[in-house]
Scaffold this motif. Structure first.
Motif, PDB file in Angstrom:
ATOM      1  N   THR A 172      -5.678   8.124  -7.552  1.00 24.89           N
ATOM      2  CA  THR A 172      -4.561   8.912  -8.096  1.00 24.89           C
ATOM      3  C   THR A 172      -3.995   8.268  -9.362  1.00 24.89           C
ATOM      4  N   ILE A 173      -3.820   6.943  -9.341  1.00 23.46           N
ATOM      5  CA  ILE A 173      -3.255   6.233 -10.496  1.00 23.46           C
ATOM      6  C   ILE A 173      -4.157   6.373 -11.724  1.00 23.46           C
ATOM      7  N   LEU A 174      -5.465   6.241 -11.520  1.00 20.22           N
ATOM      8  CA  LEU A 174      -6.409   6.342 -12.640  1.00 20.22           C
ATOM      9  C   LEU A 174      -6.428   7.727 -13.284  1.00 20.22           C
ATOM     10  N   GLN A 175      -5.946   8.724 -12.529  1.00 22.02           N
ATOM     11  CA  GLN A 175      -5.903  10.092 -13.055  1.00 22.02           C
ATOM     12  C   GLN A 175      -4.606  10.403 -13.813  1.00 22.02           C
ATOM     13  N   LEU A 176      -3.642   9.460 -13.760  1.00 22.23           N
ATOM     14  CA  LEU A 176      -2.377   9.669 -14.477  1.00 22.23           C
ATOM     15  C   LEU A 176      -2.628   9.658 -15.988  1.00 22.23           C
TER      16      LEU A 176
ATOM     17  N   PHE B  28      -5.840  -3.130   8.560  1.00 20.10           N
ATOM     18  CA  PHE B  28      -6.637  -3.292   7.334  1.00 20.10           C
ATOM     19  C   PHE B  28      -7.269  -1.961   6.912  1.00 20.10           C
ATOM     20  N   LEU B  29      -7.750  -1.199   7.894  1.00 21.46           N
ATOM     21  CA  LEU B  29      -8.355   0.111   7.601  1.00 21.46           C
ATOM     22  C   LEU B  29      -7.327   1.061   6.995  1.00 21.46           C
ATOM     23  N   MET B  30      -6.117   1.062   7.581  1.00 26.49           N
ATOM     24  CA  MET B  30      -5.020   1.879   7.036  1.00 26.49           C
ATOM     25  C   MET B  30      -4.743   1.515   5.581  1.00 26.49           C
ATOM     26  N   THR B  31      -4.722   0.210   5.313  1.00 25.17           N
ATOM     27  CA  THR B  31      -4.433  -0.286   3.960  1.00 25.17           C
ATOM     28  C   THR B  31      -5.532   0.097   2.971  1.00 25.17           C
ATOM     29  N   VAL B  32      -6.799  -0.076   3.396  1.00 30.95           N
ATOM     30  CA  VAL B  32      -7.934   0.245   2.513  1.00 30.95           C
ATOM     31  C   VAL B  32      -7.964   1.730   2.177  1.00 30.95           C
ATOM     32  N   ILE B  33      -7.781   2.588   3.186  1.00 34.34           N
ATOM     33  CA  ILE B  33      -7.783   4.046   2.957  1.00 34.34           C
ATOM     34  C   ILE B  33      -6.628   4.435   2.035  1.00 34.34           C
ATOM     35  N   ALA B  34      -5.427   3.893   2.336  1.00 35.07           N
ATOM     36  CA  ALA B  34      -4.241   4.219   1.534  1.00 35.07           C
ATOM     37  C   ALA B  34      -4.420   3.789   0.081  1.00 35.07           C
ATOM     38  N   TYR B  35      -4.860   2.534  -0.126  1.00 38.15           N
ATOM     39  CA  TYR B  35      -4.966   2.025  -1.496  1.00 38.15           C
ATOM     40  C   TYR B  35      -6.164   2.575  -2.263  1.00 38.15           C
ATOM     41  N   SER B  36      -7.201   2.993  -1.570  1.00 40.26           N
ATOM     42  CA  SER B  36      -8.327   3.664  -2.244  1.00 40.26           C
ATOM     43  C   SER B  36      -7.850   4.962  -2.861  1.00 40.26           C
ATOM     44  N   ASN B  37      -7.067   5.720  -2.078  1.00 42.11           N
ATOM     45  CA  ASN B  37      -6.495   6.974  -2.583  1.00 42.11           C
ATOM     46  C   ASN B  37      -5.472   6.729  -3.689  1.00 42.11           C
ATOM     47  N   ILE B  38      -4.700   5.657  -3.542  1.00 40.41           N
ATOM     48  CA  ILE B  38      -3.691   5.308  -4.558  1.00 40.41           C
ATOM     49  C   ILE B  38      -4.369   4.991  -5.900  1.00 40.41           C
TER      50      ILE B  38
END
Length: 316
Positions: free
Chosen positions: A228-232, A215-225
């Motif tokens: 990044t997406i919002l900056q597109l 779950f921690l891996m997923t939260v860290i990964a998707y927080s960064n995602i």
């Protein structure tokens, strides 16, 4: 009809009785048909995903390599539980041998744990693809992908083999009724003589560690995602990036929700029926959702499936 066993004092239990769903036992044939259809749909769907990915060269990418392994894991996972449940519904035969029970418990936990680690790796893969696109092909090389999948199955094996072996070495002198529809480690620990709190605590700690880590891996990964997406700059690019992750997040939500309810919430015997329903969601609904979500919501898999069907029609 419940199978009864006579167990004398000091006599080791040779087989267990799976209680199943006593409240709806009169609906046995209907439930058999329902679960048989769900099982066949799940195995067919996941097998189809594996076949399409390996047959279509356009899908020979890290994301689909992990997805094919996850589909294989889901096929195996549902097969550890549902065939025995179908037997209970159809014939009322609720007994399971000592060896078969512990084999089922280990296979269920090993494949379940491996599936969670694979979901964590899939989150990492999406993070690298969206947030580090220039370095992605170098980092996610075929060798790295194979090593990551091997690590997922190895960790799943190592985490779950310890409590299962420890529990199988204890004495079971009765009662032998498991208040569940499969051999789960939690109910089994409460049937040992004496009841082993230490193994039960070890098991729940390992499950909590597994769920928290993935779950921690997923939260860290998707927080960064998300950042990044919002900056597109383009709305179309943002929509495309979100769509590649949405399928993964839906499957994750169902998996985490059901497992947290079963294994992490405080144990109360009055909640046994709720546990069984949550376990049924985890063992039947999630593997069934996987092919539906990944094929209907994924344009590349959708296109590959269309092309495969077109080839079959042309050959006829």
């Amino acid at each position: 009809r419940k199978v009864k066993m006579e167990i004398r004092n000091g006599t080791a239990v040779q087989e267990f009785i799976l209680e199943g769903f006593p409240a709806v036992q009169h609906l046995g044939k209907f439930l058999f048909l329902l679960h048989l259809l769900a099982y066949l749909a799940s195995v067919t769907g996941n097998s189809l995903i594996i076949t399409i990915i390996w047959a279509d060269r356009r899908l020979h990418t890290p994301m689909y390599f992990f997805l094919s392994n996850f589909s294989f894991c889901e096929c195996s996972f549902i097969t550890t539980v549902i065939p025995k449940l179908l037997t209970i519904f159809l014939s009322g035969r609720q007994t399971i041998s000592f060896a078969a029970c512990f084999t089922q418990a280990f296979a269920f936990l090993f494949l379940g744990a491996s599936g969670f680690f694979l979901m964590g790796v899939m989150s990492l893969d999406r993070y690298l693809a969206i947030c580090k696109p220039l370095h992605y092909p170098t980092i996610m090389s075929p060798r790295t992908c194979i090593l990551l999948v091997t690590a997922c199955f190895s960790l799943g094996f190592l985490l779950m083999v310890i409590p299962v072996i420890k529990l199988s070495q204890l004495s079971f002198c009765g009662p032998n009724v498991i208040p569940h529809f499969f051999c789960d480690l939690g109910p089994l620990t409460r049937l040992s003589c004496p009841e082993s709190r230490s193994i039960e605590a070890l098991f729940y700690n390992l499950v909590s560690f597994l769920l928290f880590t993935s779950f921690l891996m997923t939260v860290i990964a998707y927080s960064n995602i998300v950042i990044t997406i919002l900056q597109l700059p383009s709305a179309k690019e943002r929509q495309r990036a979100f769509s590649t992750c949405s399928s993964h997040l839906i499957v994750l939500s169902v998996m985490y929700g059901s497992c947290v309810f079963i294994y992490v919430k405080p144990k109360r015997r009055s909640r046994l029926d709720s546990n069984r329903v949550a376990a049924l969601v985890n063992t039947v609904v999630t593997p069934l959702l996987n092919p539906v979500i990944y094929t209907l919501r994924n344009k590349q898999v959708h296109q590959a499936l269309k092309d495969a069907l077109s080839k079959v029609k042309l050959q006829k």
